[in-house]
Structures are given as structure tokens and as C-alpha cells.
Scaffold this motif. Structure first.
Motif, PDB file in Angstrom:
ATOM      1  N   HIS A   1     -12.473   0.082  -0.855  1.00 34.14           N
ATOM      2  CA  HIS A   1     -12.164  -0.740  -2.089  1.00 34.14           C
ATOM      3  C   HIS A   1     -10.875  -1.516  -2.173  1.00 34.14           C
ATOM      4  O   HIS A   1     -10.031  -1.215  -1.212  1.00 34.14           O
ATOM      5  CB  HIS A   1     -12.095   0.187  -3.300  1.00 34.14           C
ATOM      6  CG  HIS A   1     -11.118   1.204  -3.196  1.00 34.14           C
ATOM      7  ND1 HIS A   1     -10.973   2.352  -2.400  1.00 34.14           N
ATOM      8  CD2 HIS A   1      -9.747   1.287  -4.144  1.00 34.14           C
ATOM      9  CE1 HIS A   1      -9.997   3.264  -2.808  1.00 34.14           C
ATOM     10  NE2 HIS A   1      -9.357   2.467  -3.610  1.00 34.14           N
ATOM     11  N   GLN A   2     -10.848  -2.606  -2.924  1.00 42.48           N
ATOM     12  CA  GLN A   2      -9.451  -3.273  -2.907  1.00 42.48           C
ATOM     13  C   GLN A   2      -8.343  -2.537  -3.731  1.00 42.48           C
ATOM     14  O   GLN A   2      -8.713  -1.880  -4.750  1.00 42.48           O
ATOM     15  CB  GLN A   2      -9.768  -4.526  -3.652  1.00 42.48           C
ATOM     16  CG  GLN A   2      -8.677  -5.569  -3.689  1.00 42.48           C
ATOM     17  CD  GLN A   2      -9.161  -7.029  -4.157  1.00 42.48           C
ATOM     18  OE1 GLN A   2     -10.016  -7.161  -4.982  1.00 42.48           O
ATOM     19  NE2 GLN A   2      -8.263  -7.850  -3.984  1.00 42.48           N
TER      20      GLN A   2
ATOM     21  N   MET B   1       6.937   2.106   3.140  1.00 39.78           N
ATOM     22  CA  MET B   1       5.968   2.921   3.452  1.00 39.78           C
ATOM     23  C   MET B   1       4.714   2.360   3.111  1.00 39.78           C
ATOM     24  O   MET B   1       3.656   2.451   3.903  1.00 39.78           O
ATOM     25  CB  MET B   1       5.907   4.224   2.841  1.00 39.78           C
ATOM     26  CG  MET B   1       7.270   5.283   3.631  1.00 39.78           C
ATOM     27  SD  MET B   1       7.158   5.371   5.297  1.00 39.78           S
ATOM     28  CE  MET B   1       5.923   6.552   5.520  1.00 39.78           C
ATOM     29  N   SER B   2       4.466   1.669   1.900  1.00 39.60           N
ATOM     30  CA  SER B   2       3.177   1.054   1.232  1.00 39.60           C
ATOM     31  C   SER B   2       3.082  -0.108   2.347  1.00 39.60           C
ATOM     32  O   SER B   2       1.845  -0.552   2.832  1.00 39.60           O
ATOM     33  CB  SER B   2       3.380   0.622   0.140  1.00 39.60           C
ATOM     34  OG  SER B   2       3.605   1.752  -0.894  1.00 39.60           O
ATOM     35  N   ARG B   3       3.799  -0.944   2.814  1.00 38.55           N
ATOM     36  CA  ARG B   3       3.768  -2.131   3.635  1.00 38.55           C
ATOM     37  C   ARG B   3       3.349  -1.669   5.106  1.00 38.55           C
ATOM     38  O   ARG B   3       2.720  -2.236   5.795  1.00 38.55           O
ATOM     39  CB  ARG B   3       5.177  -2.807   3.801  1.00 38.55           C
ATOM     40  CG  ARG B   3       5.632  -3.813   2.453  1.00 38.55           C
ATOM     41  CD  ARG B   3       4.424  -4.979   2.233  1.00 38.55           C
ATOM     42  NE  ARG B   3       4.992  -5.738   3.443  1.00 38.55           N
ATOM     43  CZ  ARG B   3       4.004  -6.437   4.454  1.00 38.55           C
ATOM     44  NH1 ARG B   3       2.812  -6.248   4.170  1.00 38.55           N
ATOM     45  NH2 ARG B   3       4.426  -7.237   5.366  1.00 38.55           N
ATOM     46  N   MET B   4       4.079  -0.654   5.407  1.00 35.78           N
ATOM     47  CA  MET B   4       3.495   0.077   6.820  1.00 35.78           C
ATOM     48  C   MET B   4       2.150   0.424   6.710  1.00 35.78           C
ATOM     49  O   MET B   4       1.235   0.165   7.562  1.00 35.78           O
ATOM     50  CB  MET B   4       4.324   1.321   7.016  1.00 35.78           C
ATOM     51  CG  MET B   4       4.194   2.079   8.537  1.00 35.78           C
ATOM     52  SD  MET B   4       5.026   3.366   8.574  1.00 35.78           S
ATOM     53  CE  MET B   4       4.064   4.342   9.781  1.00 35.78           C
ATOM     54  N   TYR B   5       1.579   0.908   5.663  1.00 32.51           N
ATOM     55  CA  TYR B   5       0.090   1.493   5.331  1.00 32.51           C
ATOM     56  C   TYR B   5      -0.559   0.024   5.440  1.00 32.51           C
ATOM     57  O   TYR B   5      -1.724   0.045   6.225  1.00 32.51           O
ATOM     58  CB  TYR B   5       0.025   2.214   4.060  1.00 32.51           C
ATOM     59  CG  TYR B   5      -1.512   2.228   3.512  1.00 32.51           C
ATOM     60  CD1 TYR B   5      -2.405   2.956   4.225  1.00 32.51           C
ATOM     61  CD2 TYR B   5      -1.738   1.432   2.541  1.00 32.51           C
ATOM     62  CE1 TYR B   5      -3.576   3.057   3.750  1.00 32.51           C
ATOM     63  CE2 TYR B   5      -2.995   1.672   2.031  1.00 32.51           C
ATOM     64  CZ  TYR B   5      -4.019   2.339   2.405  1.00 32.51           C
ATOM     65  OH  TYR B   5      -5.150   2.413   2.203  1.00 32.51           O
ATOM     66  N   GLN B   6      -0.114  -0.972   4.931  1.00 31.83           N
ATOM     67  CA  GLN B   6      -0.935  -2.322   4.635  1.00 31.83           C
ATOM     68  C   GLN B   6      -0.877  -2.815   6.022  1.00 31.83           C
ATOM     69  O   GLN B   6      -1.961  -3.197   6.575  1.00 31.83           O
ATOM     70  CB  GLN B   6      -0.198  -3.221   3.890  1.00 31.83           C
ATOM     71  CG  GLN B   6      -0.981  -4.752   3.660  1.00 31.83           C
ATOM     72  CD  GLN B   6       0.178  -5.436   2.869  1.00 31.83           C
ATOM     73  OE1 GLN B   6       1.075  -5.455   2.908  1.00 31.83           O
ATOM     74  NE2 GLN B   6      -0.649  -6.306   2.053  1.00 31.83           N
TER      75      GLN B   6
ATOM     76  N   ILE C   1      -8.557  -3.742   7.656  1.00 33.45           N
ATOM     77  CA  ILE C   1      -8.536  -3.432   6.266  1.00 33.45           C
ATOM     78  C   ILE C   1      -7.704  -4.656   5.689  1.00 33.45           C
ATOM     79  O   ILE C   1      -6.674  -4.657   5.875  1.00 33.45           O
ATOM     80  CB  ILE C   1      -7.974  -2.329   6.172  1.00 33.45           C
ATOM     81  CG1 ILE C   1      -8.825  -1.018   6.758  1.00 33.45           C
ATOM     82  CG2 ILE C   1      -8.020  -1.934   4.463  1.00 33.45           C
ATOM     83  CD1 ILE C   1      -8.017   0.342   6.590  1.00 33.45           C
ATOM     84  N   ARG C   2      -8.374  -5.520   5.272  1.00 32.13           N
ATOM     85  CA  ARG C   2      -7.521  -6.670   4.549  1.00 32.13           C
ATOM     86  C   ARG C   2      -7.719  -6.652   3.187  1.00 32.13           C
ATOM     87  O   ARG C   2      -7.316  -7.668   2.516  1.00 32.13           O
ATOM     88  CB  ARG C   2      -8.444  -7.962   4.915  1.00 32.13           C
ATOM     89  CG  ARG C   2      -8.335  -8.193   6.684  1.00 32.13           C
ATOM     90  CD  ARG C   2      -8.904  -9.387   6.892  1.00 32.13           C
ATOM     91  NE  ARG C   2      -8.889  -9.600   8.246  1.00 32.13           N
ATOM     92  CZ  ARG C   2      -8.075 -10.102   9.205  1.00 32.13           C
ATOM     93  NH1 ARG C   2      -6.892 -10.564   8.537  1.00 32.13           N
ATOM     94  NH2 ARG C   2      -8.108 -10.337  10.434  1.00 32.13           N
ATOM     95  N   SER C   3      -7.942  -5.485   2.548  1.00 31.44           N
ATOM     96  CA  SER C   3      -8.103  -5.552   0.930  1.00 31.44           C
ATOM     97  C   SER C   3      -7.022  -4.652   0.427  1.00 31.44           C
ATOM     98  O   SER C   3      -7.041  -3.899  -0.654  1.00 31.44           O
ATOM     99  CB  SER C   3      -9.453  -4.733   0.687  1.00 31.44           C
ATOM    100  OG  SER C   3      -9.482  -3.658   1.170  1.00 31.44           O
ATOM    101  N   VAL C   4      -5.748  -4.688   0.949  1.00 32.41           N
ATOM    102  CA  VAL C   4      -4.633  -3.860   0.408  1.00 32.41           C
ATOM    103  C   VAL C   4      -3.603  -4.868   0.167  1.00 32.41           C
ATOM    104  O   VAL C   4      -3.039  -5.778   0.909  1.00 32.41           O
ATOM    105  CB  VAL C   4      -4.161  -2.814   1.367  1.00 32.41           C
ATOM    106  CG1 VAL C   4      -2.910  -2.035   0.835  1.00 32.41           C
ATOM    107  CG2 VAL C   4      -5.201  -1.849   1.762  1.00 32.41           C
ATOM    108  N   GLY C   5      -2.887  -4.796  -0.910  1.00 31.22           N
ATOM    109  CA  GLY C   5      -1.838  -5.639  -1.354  1.00 31.22           C
ATOM    110  C   GLY C   5      -0.602  -4.609  -1.811  1.00 31.22           C
ATOM    111  O   GLY C   5      -0.825  -3.637  -2.319  1.00 31.22           O
TER     112      GLY C   5
END
Length: 127
Positions: free
Chosen positions: A82-83, A96-101, A108-112
């Protein structure tokens, strides 16, 4: 403070709103994901607004983030990804969130990842 995660699913708008507080670990993230995706109201293609601004201690590890990405790739193959928009104001949480992205790309292109709620909501196309 122990970790607490709550989510609400708006099936009509196809949106999940998640809020997390307390101490966040790799296991907490995986338990949340498992519960949310097993919820009968949840469906593939939903948009999730994940607000982690109230998390007081981030105990995520690089290996845990890689495990989350691997889980996402598996979900993507079965049509369940999901987005996701993550709102994080703390520098460690944001990083850490940017690392995940970043680790999820190009699969996976649906993470911001955002610092402001409104910016994340607009990216998801919700109000």
C-alpha cells in the motif's frame, strides 16, 4: 513509556491512519504491520498515514529496517503493498524512515517521508 500503536481504517476513503507513541522497536513495527494487514477492513492499495511524531525513543536497527523492506517486497509480489506516508519530526526517526524508503527503491516506490502532517496528507491525496 511502552510502545503503543493505534490505527483506524476508513474503508470508504481507502485510508489507514496510524499513530504511534512510546518506545519503538523493530518488533513493534512488524507486529503492527501484521495486525493491520490481517484486519478484515484492510485491503491492498490502501493509503496509510503513519504519524510517529509522538514516539519518544527509536530503537529501530538497520537490520530491522532491511527486514521491513524485505517484507514489503514480498507484499508487493502478492499485490498487498500500500502507499505509505510517514510523518517524523525527530531527526533519528526521520533518518531511519528515509533509510527504509531508500532501501526499498527501486522495488517499492510508494513510500514518502515527511516532517509536516499536511505535506504527507497532500502527497497521499487525503484531507
Amino acid at each position: 513509556m511502552l510502545f503503543r500503536s493505534t490505527y483506524t481504517i476508513d474503508a470508504e476513503q481507502h485510508v489507514v491512519r496510524t499513530t504511534a507513541t512510546g518506545i519503538l522497536t523493530d518488533e513493534d513495527v512488524m507486529v503492527h504491520r501484521k495486525a493491520m494487514t490481517a484486519d478484515p477492513e484492510f485491503s491492498a492499495g490502501m493509503r496509510e498515514l503513519s504519524d510517529i511524531r509522538q514516539v519518544s525513543d527509536f530503537r529501530l536497527t538497520p537490520s530491522g529496517v532491511r527486514l521491513m523492506v524485505a517484507s514489503d517486497v514480498t507484499m508487493l509480489k502478492t499485490g498487498g503493498m500500500h502507499q505509505l506516508a510517514i510523518i517524523a519530526t525527530d531527526n533519528v526517526a526521520y533518518g531511519m524512515s528515509r533509510m527504509y524508503q531508500t532501501l526499498g527503491e527501486p522495488n517499492i516506490r510508494s513510500v514518502g517521508v515527511f516532517r509536516e502532517y499536511q505535506e504527507a496528507a497532500e502527497w497521499l491525496g487525503i484531507s
